[in-house]
Each structure stands twice: as C-alpha cells, then as structure tokens.
Design an enzyme around this catalytic site. Structure first.
Site, mmCIF file in Angstrom:
data_model
loop_
_atom_site.group_PDB
_atom_site.id
_atom_site.type_symbol
_atom_site.label_atom_id
_atom_site.label_comp_id
_atom_site.label_asym_id
_atom_site.label_seq_id
_atom_site.Cartn_x
_atom_site.Cartn_y
_atom_site.Cartn_z
ATOM 1 N N GLY A 14 0.909 -1.241 -0.077
ATOM 2 C CA GLY A 14 0.131 -0.064 -0.375
ATOM 3 C C GLY A 14 0.866 0.916 0.030
ATOM 4 O O GLY A 14 0.507 2.378 0.536
ATOM 5 N N TYR A 157 -14.251 -4.431 9.340
ATOM 6 C CA TYR A 157 -12.858 -3.517 9.236
ATOM 7 C C TYR A 157 -12.248 -3.953 10.489
ATOM 8 O O TYR A 157 -10.967 -4.288 11.405
ATOM 9 C CB TYR A 157 -13.360 -1.937 9.267
ATOM 10 C CG TYR A 157 -11.644 -1.631 8.991
ATOM 11 C CD1 TYR A 157 -10.420 -1.386 8.369
ATOM 12 C CD2 TYR A 157 -11.540 -0.084 9.779
ATOM 13 C CE1 TYR A 157 -9.494 -1.012 8.225
ATOM 14 C CE2 TYR A 157 -10.118 0.423 10.425
ATOM 15 C CZ TYR A 157 -9.701 0.271 8.978
ATOM 16 O OH TYR A 157 -8.479 0.679 9.073
ATOM 17 N N SER A 158 -13.635 -4.259 12.265
ATOM 18 C CA SER A 158 -12.722 -3.948 12.992
ATOM 19 C C SER A 158 -12.502 -5.514 13.689
ATOM 20 O O SER A 158 -11.204 -5.773 13.947
ATOM 21 C CB SER A 158 -13.833 -3.698 14.405
ATOM 22 O OG SER A 158 -15.337 -4.131 14.460
ATOM 23 N N LYS A 161 -8.734 -5.864 12.256
ATOM 24 C CA LYS A 161 -7.948 -5.097 12.093
ATOM 25 C C LYS A 161 -7.484 -5.989 13.668
ATOM 26 O O LYS A 161 -5.824 -5.762 14.264
ATOM 27 C CB LYS A 161 -7.834 -3.789 12.542
ATOM 28 C CG LYS A 161 -8.393 -3.265 12.034
ATOM 29 C CD LYS A 161 -6.936 -3.524 10.738
ATOM 30 C CE LYS A 161 -7.314 -1.880 9.637
ATOM 31 N NZ LYS A 161 -5.945 -2.127 8.502
HETATM 32 P P1 NAP Z 1 -5.254 4.598 1.477
HETATM 33 O O1 NAP Z 1 -4.764 6.722 1.670
HETATM 34 O O2 NAP Z 1 -7.104 4.484 1.617
HETATM 35 O O3 NAP Z 1 -4.644 3.659 0.767
HETATM 36 C C1 NAP Z 1 -4.726 2.388 0.454
HETATM 37 C C2 NAP Z 1 -3.262 2.275 0.220
HETATM 38 O O4 NAP Z 1 -3.629 0.154 -0.315
HETATM 39 C C3 NAP Z 1 -3.108 2.246 -1.452
HETATM 40 O O5 NAP Z 1 -1.962 2.450 -1.685
HETATM 41 C C4 NAP Z 1 -3.667 0.568 -2.115
HETATM 42 O O6 NAP Z 1 -3.287 1.059 -3.198
HETATM 43 C C5 NAP Z 1 -3.517 -0.017 -0.818
HETATM 44 N N1 NAP Z 1 -4.428 -1.583 -1.291
HETATM 45 C C6 NAP Z 1 -5.164 -1.197 -0.947
HETATM 46 N N2 NAP Z 1 -6.049 -2.098 -1.243
HETATM 47 C C7 NAP Z 1 -4.991 -3.074 -1.345
HETATM 48 C C8 NAP Z 1 -5.004 -4.802 -2.880
HETATM 49 N N3 NAP Z 1 -5.765 -5.603 -2.708
HETATM 50 N N4 NAP Z 1 -3.221 -4.914 -2.813
HETATM 51 C C9 NAP Z 1 -2.125 -3.820 -2.818
HETATM 52 N N5 NAP Z 1 -2.661 -2.860 -2.519
HETATM 53 C C10 NAP Z 1 -3.862 -2.889 -2.012
HETATM 54 O O7 NAP Z 1 -5.075 4.151 3.421
HETATM 55 P P2 NAP Z 1 -4.706 4.420 4.043
HETATM 56 O O8 NAP Z 1 -5.238 5.627 4.524
HETATM 57 O O9 NAP Z 1 -3.257 5.525 4.507
HETATM 58 O O10 NAP Z 1 -4.096 3.094 4.998
HETATM 59 C C11 NAP Z 1 -3.369 2.680 5.824
HETATM 60 C C12 NAP Z 1 -3.654 1.643 6.136
HETATM 61 O O11 NAP Z 1 -3.631 2.164 7.515
HETATM 62 C C13 NAP Z 1 -4.496 0.397 5.752
HETATM 63 O O12 NAP Z 1 -4.348 -0.916 6.776
HETATM 64 C C14 NAP Z 1 -5.469 1.084 7.291
HETATM 65 O O13 NAP Z 1 -6.707 0.262 7.606
HETATM 66 C C15 NAP Z 1 -4.946 1.593 8.230
HETATM 67 N N6 NAP Z 1 -5.226 2.617 9.314
HETATM 68 C C16 NAP Z 1 -5.846 4.346 8.700
HETATM 69 C C17 NAP Z 1 -6.241 5.523 9.462
HETATM 70 C C18 NAP Z 1 -7.023 6.556 8.810
HETATM 71 O O14 NAP Z 1 -7.515 6.871 9.576
HETATM 72 N N7 NAP Z 1 -6.429 6.682 7.329
HETATM 73 C C19 NAP Z 1 -6.646 4.906 10.597
HETATM 74 C C20 NAP Z 1 -6.198 3.130 11.001
HETATM 75 C C21 NAP Z 1 -5.452 2.655 10.358
HETATM 76 P P3 NAP Z 1 -3.337 1.571 -4.617
HETATM 77 O O15 NAP Z 1 -3.137 2.983 -4.498
HETATM 78 O O16 NAP Z 1 -2.863 0.879 -5.575
HETATM 79 O O17 NAP Z 1 -5.530 1.780 -5.275
#
Ligand code: NAP
EC number: 1.1.1.100
Length: 249
Positions: A14, A157-158, A161
């Site tokens: 990601g 999601y929860s 996680k």
């Molecule tokens: P994001 O901006 O939506 O980015 C998601 C990333 O995951 C993108 O690089 C996407 O690639 C990649 N991805 C999605 N599905 C995939 C798959 N099947 N195979 C390979 N790559 C995949 O998300 P983010 O907010 O940065 O979140 C990153 C992590 O942090 C996640 O695990 C999320 O659950 C966790 N998190 C986020 C938050 C928050 O507030 N943002 C809070 C807690 C935890 P593409 O661009 O190529 O689609």
C-alpha cells in the site's frame, strides 16, 4: 555516518498513497531500499520512486493484490531476485467497506477480511523463508484503533484489525527465536484518502473526542514504523503502539 537503515531492504504494501507512502519515504530517508507495493495506482508509485531515487536508494515498484496469495509470493520472489534479501516487511495495505451489520453484504465482509487480514498473513508467511535464513527481520503491521475499540458501521474492518493484533502477537512468539521482531502500529484518525470520504459531521464528532485536538498526519505514523523497523527497537516485540492523539488510552 552510517544511517539507521543503511542497505536494508523493506517491502511496504500500500505504498502508493497515504500512510504507506509516508512510511516508504521515511524508511528510504533512513537508508532503506524500498519495494513499493501497489494495486492500481502505478503513476503514484512512479512519483514515489522519483522522490526516493534522489536519496540514493532503489525503489522497486511491484503490482500485487495482497488478497491473492500467488501474487504476494511472486512479489517476495521478485524482491529476492532483485536484492537477495528481505529485512523489513510493512503490512500496511488496507481498505474499508463500511455498513451496519444488518445490511452488510457478505461480499463486503469477505473483501475487507481478505485484504486487511489474509493479505497480512500471506505476506508474513512469504517472508519467513528469507528472514529465518537470515536470522533477522522486522515485521510491522498497520492495524487500527478500531480493532481495539470497535466502531458502529465498521464491524468487518474492526474484526480484521483485531485479527491482525492477535496474528501479530502469535507471529512475535513464533519468530522470536529466529531474531525477528514483530509489532503493530494502531493509528487513530489520520488524514488520508481513507478518511476523506467520511461525512463532515463524523469528522467533527471525532475531533471533539481527540485530546490533542487535531487529526493525525501520515508522518506521525511513519516515524513510529521507522523506529520499530530499526535496531533501536530490538528488544520490543508483540506490541501495539497507538498513534491517536489520545483518542484511546
Ligand atoms: P489509503 O490512503 O486508502 O491507501 C490504501 C493503500 O492500500 C493504497 O496504497 C492502495 O493501493 C493499497 N491497497 C488497497 N487494497 C490493496 C490490495 N488489495 N492489494 C494491494 N494494495 C492495496 O489508506 P491509508 O489511510 O493510508 O491506510 C493505510 C493503512 O492504515 C490501512 O491498513 C488502514 O486500515 C490503516 N489505518 C488508517 C487510518 C486512517 O485514519 N487513515 C487509521 C487507522 C488505520 P492503490 O493506490 O494501488 O489502490
């Protein structure tokens, strides 16, 4: 002076956007070569590579759906043929498909579990062979505050996680004797594409509950991941580090 992660090989899933992108940049700035895994956004990974390469590091972009085991195995094989080792795995790729339980489609349940939980299992399993052989490695999972406190509308999601936290702790126990440390970072509300889609009233409600009175920045998470990926964290394993402005304590 030798950099913290000089010469290390780090796989970041990601890496095209959000938290994963910030982690890739931070690890590269600390000296690591990066395998930047994306699913769709090739252009964004190419832009990331353009930022990393001037630092004197290699950035190998690899397309892989983390929910497909063969693609994850191929990505680790490609890493091994290019670099001959894997020092760091950052299990970061994740998605949301929110909905109340009574209306949740089983497809949305399974998609979220497949990407956020099974994907992390596939990648962890795939790096065991090289890391066991090296007798060293760092694995960092990006879980979520929601895996600890739950959230209405995010049961899939929860569950994923929370599953990541249990899996991480088991891996930490299994891999400790091989010199591999396994930990998780649990972000709270971080400003990325994932949270941009939330309605304004939901964001305001979150903000009111955050003692530090701001949403997190991707760098807030990346800094902790870099620390956990370094030798400075050699005596830390099986832990969840919360990065949430005090939203949960
Ligand atoms: P994001 O901006 O939506 O980015 C998601 C990333 O995951 C993108 O690089 C996407 O690639 C990649 N991805 C999605 N599905 C995939 C798959 N099947 N195979 C390979 N790559 C995949 O998300 P983010 O907010 O940065 O979140 C990153 C992590 O942090 C996640 O695990 C999320 O659950 C966790 N998190 C986020 C938050 C928050 O507030 N943002 C809070 C807690 C935890 P593409 O661009 O190529 O689609």
């Amino acid at each position: 002076m030798k950099q913290e992660l000089e010469g290390k090989i780090a796989i970041v899933t990601g890496a095209s956007r959000g938290i994963g992108r910030a982690i890739a940049l931070n690890l590269a700035a600390a000296g690591a070569n990066i395998v930047a895994v994306y699913q769709q956004n090739k252009t964004m990974v190419d832009e990331l590579a353009q930022e990393i390469e001037p630092l004197g590091r290699v950035c190998l972009a690899v397309k892989a759906d983390v929910a497909v085991e063969d693609e994850v195995n191929a990505l680790v094989d490609q890493t091994m043929s290019q670099f001959g080792r894997v020092d760091i795995l950052i299990n970061n790729a994740g998605i949301t498909k929110d909905g109340l339980i009574m209306r949740m489609k089983s497809e949305d349940w399974h998609n979220v579990l497949n990407v956020n939980l099974s994907g992390m299992f596939y990648a962890t399993k795939a790096v065991t062979k090289p890391m066991f052989k090296q007798r060293s490695g760092k694995i960092v999972f990006v879980t979520s505050i929601i895996g600890t406190i739950g959230n209405a509308g995010q049961s899939n999601y929860s569950a994923a996680k929370a599953g990541v936290i249990g899996f991480m702790k088991s891996a930490a126990k299994e891999f400790a004797s091989r010199g591999i440390q396994v930990n998780a970072v649990a972000p709270g509300f971080i400003d990325t594409d994932m949270t941009k889609k939330l309605p304004d009233d939901v964001k305001t409600a979150y903000m009111e509950q955050i003692p530090l009175k701001r949403f997190g920045r991707v760098e807030d998470v990346a800094e902790v991941v870099r620390f956990l990926s370094s030798e400075k964290a050699d005596y830390i394993t099986g832990q969840v580090i919360h990065v949430n402005g005090g939203l949960y304590m």
